[in-house]
Structure formats: structure tokens, C-alpha cells
Design an enzyme around this catalytic site. Sequence first.
Site, PDB file in Angstrom:
ATOM      1  CB  SER A 160      -7.878   2.675  -4.149  1.00 41.76           C
ATOM      2  OG  SER A 160      -9.103   2.022  -3.870  1.00 41.76           O
ATOM      3  CG  LEU A 161     -10.646   2.094  -9.819  1.00 42.76           C
ATOM      4  CD1 LEU A 161      -9.880   2.871 -10.882  1.00 42.76           C
ATOM      5  CD2 LEU A 161     -10.824   0.647 -10.279  1.00 42.76           C
ATOM      6  NE  ARG A 201     -11.576  -2.821  -6.083  1.00 32.38           N
ATOM      7  CZ  ARG A 201     -11.280  -1.574  -5.769  1.00 32.38           C
ATOM      8  NH1 ARG A 201     -11.841  -0.567  -6.464  1.00 32.38           N
ATOM      9  NH2 ARG A 201     -10.438  -1.292  -4.786  1.00 32.38           N
ATOM     10  CD  GLN A 224      -7.096  -2.277  -3.655  1.00 26.19           C
ATOM     11  OE1 GLN A 224      -8.296  -2.333  -3.852  1.00 26.19           O
ATOM     12  NE2 GLN A 224      -6.223  -1.804  -4.526  1.00 26.19           N
ATOM     13  CD  GLN A 244     -14.475   4.878  -6.231  1.00 24.56           C
ATOM     14  OE1 GLN A 244     -14.523   3.663  -6.072  1.00 24.56           O
ATOM     15  NE2 GLN A 244     -15.404   5.675  -5.777  1.00 24.56           N
ATOM     16  CG  HIS A 272      -9.355   1.138   0.817  1.00 23.89           C
ATOM     17  ND1 HIS A 272      -8.897   0.036   0.139  1.00 23.89           N
ATOM     18  CD2 HIS A 272      -9.601   2.089  -0.127  1.00 23.89           C
ATOM     19  CE1 HIS A 272      -8.860   0.299  -1.154  1.00 23.89           C
ATOM     20  NE2 HIS A 272      -9.277   1.529  -1.341  1.00 23.89           N
TER      21      HIS A 272
END
Length: 308
Positions: free
Chosen positions: A93-94, A118, A249, A10, A200
Site C-alpha cells: 500500500s503506502l 494522499r 491502488q 500503515q 482499498h
Amino acid sequence: MRVAAVFPGQGAQSVGMLADVANHSSIIKQRFAEASEALSFDLWQMTQDGPAEVLGQTENTQPALLTASVALWDVLQSERAQPVQADAMAGHSLGEYSALVCAGAINFVDAVRLVRKRGELMQQAVPIGQGGMAAVLGLDDATVRDCCDSIPGVVTAANYNAPGQVVIAGESAAVEAAISVCKEAGAKRAVTLDVSGPFHSPLMVAAAEEFSAALNDVNVVMPQTTVIQNVHAQPAASVEELRTNLIAQLSAPVRWTETIEKLVAEGVDQFIEAGPGNVLSGLVKRIARGTPTIALSSADGLTDAIAL
């Protein structure tokens, strides 16, 4: 030459992204059509027309970025005489989900639906305004952690992006207090980020618990290409470990610096960034100075990667 493909998370999205590449290859719109059918709305139109506030909503951003990244990787593979045989993959991340799709671990349509869920769960975990994130520049990792530990409330390191570049996340008041402490400790800059939640961080544990159920409904196999996962900056040894890492994660920091360092230590000497923009290319340059990186987000970048 040992190649690693990296996929952004993101923040890489923008209204109009991939328009020039879509004019170059029909694969872009084909992938977005698949994603749109899976989601029951026109994802390509959203990426092209926005508005930015809608595209920037987490539940929209995640499937848009995953689709864009997978599509760019597919375009590169289709236009080379021999497909790129990546030695490893990683995503921020993503972006880890994009890597897993391209490595054959998760079906594309399943992944689109999964990251949509998610995003919804991440957004719901903390009411808007109660959590946030901030970028801290110019301090080493340990100092940032010490600054966070000195603050009452929840605030922790969330993204270890590059040496001297750490993102923190937590309760809004705690993040603001940590910004002040980091500046006092000598940070060159410490500024809040325009994000919709404290990703996170431990505040995402509620999302992780619900996400586990959604992930259980998705078929996951071992990737055909090694994927370095965010949580430990290591590949998983089993499907069970891979799933466990994806759940963890959400509330654990992204160890991007360690991920790139591991790839370089294992002999990677060319990075390819598959996704909108070139954020990861910039981070790679800071972590692994001198290691070339090509971003596929423009026609010129694709041309360079095709010629490798």
C-alpha cells in the site's frame, strides 16, 4: 544472491520508532529534517513524542512511514562497503511509494508531499464511522470473496496479505455483517481493525479521482530497480501505466501474496524489510517459507543486513 527490498504500509508506525537507529546514524534525522521542511511541521518530533492518535492520523502516518523507510534504506546503503543492489522492490500500500523513491522513480520530497495529500484525500473520502476494515484469518481468498459477495452493501477483499490472512473493507454495517458470515464459514478469527477508513475498497474512488490531479503535478520516471506494484502484482511497462496503477491502488486490493510469490518465482532468495517494525517479515515467512528476511528497524537488523 538475489535480493528484494520490501516497504511496509500503515499500521507499522509507532511512537518512538527508529530512536535507536537514529542514535546509530545521523541519516535518520537528516531525512526527517527534509520531510519536516517540506511539510512545514516537525515530523520527527511527532514520531518520537506522538501522541499516538496524532501519528495515527492517515495524513500524518503516510509521510512518517515513507520517511522512515527511505531513511532506513539510506542508512543501509551508506554503511556497506558496496551498496545493496536490489534485484526488485515492492511496498505494501503506502509502502509502494517508499519503494518508488528508493528505486529512483519519484523524488523524496515530492513523495513526502504527495503521500501527505494522499492521506488527506483518503481520510476525506468517507466520513469517520461510516467505513471500516476487518482482518479475516483462516479462510482461503475465494471463500472470503464469496462471503463479502453475499452481503448487501459495499464490502470487499482489500488486502491479500498471506495465505489464510485477508483484510476486508467497506461500509461499517456491511463489514460487521461480513465478519459474522466469515465466522460461520469457518474463519478462525474475524475482527475489526483500528483504522480510520475503508482503504482499498470502492469507497475510495472519490479519493482516487482527486489524487490523480495531485499525481499529475509530480515528476515520475521509470524506476531504476524493478518495482512490483500492488494492483496487478506486476511491474509497470511505462510511466503512464505506473501512474495509472498508483491511482487504481487506492480503491483496488493489495495483492501482497501474489507479489511475494512472483518475487520468489523470479529467484529472490533474500528479503530486506526497510521500515518500522517487522510486519512484512512475518508475512513473507507465511508466503515463502524458508526464505530469509531481515528487518532494518533495529540496530541488530541493520548489522545483519550490512554483513550480507
